[in-house]
Write a protein that holds these residues in place. Structure first.
Motif, short mmCIF file in Angstrom:
data_model
loop_
_atom_site.label_atom_id
_atom_site.label_comp_id
_atom_site.label_asym_id
_atom_site.label_seq_id
_atom_site.Cartn_x
_atom_site.Cartn_y
_atom_site.Cartn_z
N ARG A 103 24.52 37.43 -45.86
CA ARG A 103 23.95 37.41 -47.22
C ARG A 103 23.49 36.01 -47.61
O ARG A 103 22.52 35.86 -48.36
CB ARG A 103 24.97 37.93 -48.22
N GLU A 104 24.16 34.98 -47.12
CA GLU A 104 23.75 33.61 -47.42
C GLU A 104 22.36 33.34 -46.87
O GLU A 104 21.52 32.71 -47.53
CB GLU A 104 24.76 32.62 -46.83
N GLY A 105 22.10 33.82 -45.65
CA GLY A 105 20.76 33.67 -45.09
C GLY A 105 19.72 34.44 -45.88
O GLY A 105 18.60 33.96 -46.11
N GLN A 106 20.05 35.65 -46.31
CA GLN A 106 19.13 36.44 -47.13
C GLN A 106 18.88 35.75 -48.47
O GLN A 106 17.75 35.76 -48.98
CB GLN A 106 19.69 37.84 -47.32
N SER A 107 19.92 35.13 -49.01
CA SER A 107 19.76 34.39 -50.27
C SER A 107 18.83 33.21 -50.10
O SER A 107 18.02 32.91 -50.98
CB SER A 107 21.13 33.92 -50.77
N ALA A 108 18.95 32.51 -48.96
CA ALA A 108 18.09 31.35 -48.72
C ALA A 108 16.62 31.76 -48.66
O ALA A 108 15.74 31.06 -49.18
CB ALA A 108 18.50 30.66 -47.41
N LEU A 109 16.34 32.90 -48.02
CA LEU A 109 14.96 33.38 -47.94
C LEU A 109 14.42 33.72 -49.32
O LEU A 109 13.28 33.36 -49.67
CB LEU A 109 14.90 34.60 -47.02
N ALA A 185 8.42 34.88 -44.43
CA ALA A 185 7.39 34.16 -45.17
C ALA A 185 6.88 32.95 -44.38
O ALA A 185 7.33 32.68 -43.26
CB ALA A 185 7.95 33.71 -46.53
N CYS A 186 5.95 32.23 -44.97
CA CYS A 186 5.44 31.01 -44.33
C CYS A 186 4.87 30.09 -45.41
O CYS A 186 4.61 30.49 -46.55
CB CYS A 186 4.38 31.33 -43.28
N LEU A 187 4.69 28.84 -45.03
CA LEU A 187 4.11 27.83 -45.92
C LEU A 187 3.53 26.71 -45.08
O LEU A 187 3.64 26.70 -43.85
CB LEU A 187 5.17 27.30 -46.90
N TYR A 369 20.38 23.57 -38.34
CA TYR A 369 19.65 24.78 -38.76
C TYR A 369 19.14 25.60 -37.58
O TYR A 369 18.55 26.66 -37.78
CB TYR A 369 18.51 24.38 -39.69
N CYS A 370 19.34 25.12 -36.38
CA CYS A 370 19.08 25.90 -35.16
C CYS A 370 17.64 26.40 -35.08
O CYS A 370 17.38 27.53 -34.65
CB CYS A 370 20.06 27.05 -35.05
N GLY A 371 16.70 25.58 -35.51
CA GLY A 371 15.28 25.92 -35.41
C GLY A 371 14.77 26.84 -36.49
O GLY A 371 13.61 27.27 -36.42
N SER A 372 15.60 27.14 -37.50
CA SER A 372 15.18 28.03 -38.58
C SER A 372 15.51 27.39 -39.93
O SER A 372 16.16 28.00 -40.78
CB SER A 372 15.88 29.39 -38.46
N GLY A 373 15.02 26.16 -40.13
CA GLY A 373 15.52 25.39 -41.25
C GLY A 373 14.62 25.26 -42.46
O GLY A 373 14.99 24.57 -43.40
N VAL A 374 13.45 25.87 -42.47
CA VAL A 374 12.55 25.62 -43.59
C VAL A 374 13.18 26.04 -44.91
O VAL A 374 13.22 25.26 -45.87
CB VAL A 374 11.20 26.33 -43.39
N SER A 375 13.71 27.26 -44.96
CA SER A 375 14.38 27.66 -46.18
C SER A 375 15.81 27.16 -46.24
O SER A 375 16.28 26.69 -47.28
CB SER A 375 14.35 29.19 -46.34
N MET A 376 16.53 27.24 -45.12
CA MET A 376 17.95 26.92 -45.14
C MET A 376 18.20 25.44 -45.41
O MET A 376 19.18 25.09 -46.10
CB MET A 376 18.59 27.31 -43.81
#
Length: 431
Positions: A103-109, A185-187, A369-376
């Motif tokens: 849920r923490e990851g879903q919250s970050a997104l 998503a993306c940016l 962030y293991c390569g997935s850090g934009v939101s996290m």
């Protein structure tokens, strides 16, 4: 190798064309601050924004220019950022904690979209979804099963795309179907960083690039940082260096594994070619362990293509040629398309493939962030800022997770070549 590049090729991130590295106004170096933050990427700036807006005197220090690291070198792809699945997390931490972590990851997104809208940051943010492609029939079946059996209460909007329908997602027959994650998503990461930076400066924080910290001393109540510009005493310190963590913070450095991730941007493509190979604006990744990730540029004129190309680290000239080769394997019609930009950056993996935040010997941190850090990174940077202020909102499901290291590891991943080679063999076998 040179024939794959345009005559004016740049060995720098594509994002820097539109968002050149900022030249910040010179400010006086303070003798004391409430909060000193080491690192001016998403994590450091997000923490700075929270504490500066709360009225704390805030100093952000960086050895390079602001945002020089992976915050402006990534692909701009945004997911839920939690790599282990619920079953794996439950074995490690128990079912309740596993659910809370996911849920923490879903919250970050969800948080990053709200944050960008609330702050009015113009960074080409959109939610096109992600096509996660299966590189073998076995992986397609695994992905399909995972989507059909998402844990109760943790399901995300997603649907399976069989191979005979995948050309509506991607103009390649190199895959065996896949899954669309509808909320990914993306940016533009350069513009997002610039927007963050402007808001941090507007909140009254000082940001000092080219000011490496050379030593830090703590007496239990405050910290003294020695920098290239002088000495500063801080009541609180945040380390936000992720894949660029140095020996200045040996405890953190022993717990993150810097791994080079490499990217290219193609030269502009004709509209009909782009529409053929990437018919949607979706971001794309695949099921390989040594993963590829790619997307159209925000203006849909180029393909931005990334991955890891060698067992060890290499230079952007060699990586650019190797990524071009892999791009053409997926899209043979791009064989004559050249590369205009080639670059790399260091992501930070952890031994449990989870991000971590907390406090060690009085120093706050968020990293891994293991390569997935934009939101996290921005999300946990915000949470760290709230922790510095003593706010209950800073609490996360990642707080009590042990931050592991390994014997004999000091921050240089001497062991990396062997697992990368092994994973490549697994990928070739479709495992």
């Amino acid at each position: 190798m040179s024939d794959v590049f345009t005559s004016d090729r740049k060995l720098a991130p594509y994002w820097w064309d539109r968002s050149p590295r900022p030249e910040l106004a010179e400010v006086a170096f303070p003798e004391t601050v409430d909060v000193a933050i080491v690192g001016s990427g998403y994590t450091g700036l997000s923490a700075a924004l929270v504490v500066a807006r709360a009225g704390r005197s805030t100093l952000v220090l960086d050895a390079e220019h602001a945002g020089w690291g992976c915050s402006t070198r990534n692909g701009g792809q945004i997911s839920t950022s939690i790599k282990p699945d619920h079953e794996t997390l439950a074995r490690r931490h128990g079912g309740e904690a596993a659910s809370a972590i996911i849920r923490e990851g879903q919250s970050a997104l969800a948080w990053i979209g709200d944050f960008i809208a609330g702050e009015g940051i113009d960074c080409d943010f959109k939610v096109p979804g992600r096509f996660h492609a299966a590189h073998s029939p076995r992986q397609y079946e695994r992905l399909a099963r995972a989507i059909a059996s998402q844990p109760k209460g943790l399901a995300v909007p997603a649907h399976v795309v069989p191979r005979d329908e995948q050309r509506r997602e991607i103009g390649s027959d190199a895959y065996f179907g896949g899954v669309v994650f509808e909320k990914h998503a993306c940016l533009d990461p350069g513009r997002f960083h610039q927007g963050l930076l402007e808001r941090v400066l507007g909140a009254g924080a000082a940001v000092m690039p080219y000011c490496p910290v050379t030593s830090i001393e703590s007496d239990g109540t405050s910290h003294t940082l020695i920098t290239a510009r002088g000495k500063v005493q801080a009541r609180k310190v945040v380390v936000a260096t992720n894949g660029y963590t140095s020996g200045l913070f040996p405890w953190q450095r022993r717990r993150v594994i810097p791994i080079g991730s490499y990217m290219i941007a193609t030269e502009p493509l004709a509209k009909d070619v782009m529409d053929q190979v990437m018919p949607t604006d979706r971001i794309v990744s695949d099921s390989r362990r040594v993963v590829y990730y790619y997307r159209p540029s925000p203006d849909r004129r180029r393909i931005l293509f990334g991955g890891r190309v060698t067992s060890g680290e290499t230079d952007p000239l060699r990586s650019g040629a190797l990524l071009h080769r892999d791009l053409v394997r997926l899209f043979p019609e791009l064989s004559a398309t050249r590369v205009s930009h080639s670059w790399m950056g260091f992501v930070a993996y952890t031994f449990d493939t989870l991000a971590h935040l907390g406090r060690h010997k009085g120093v706050y941190y968020a990293m891994g962030y293991c390569g997935s850090g934009v939101s996290m990174a921005a999300y946990l940077g915000t949470r760290v800022g709230q922790k510095v202020l003593g706010l209950p909102e800073g609490r996360t499901a990642l707080d009590d997770i042990p931050f592991q290291t390994r014997p004999l590891y000091s921050g240089r991943p001497w062991f990396l070549a062997a697992p990368v080679a092994f994973y490549r063999v697994c990928d070739r076998l479709g495992l």
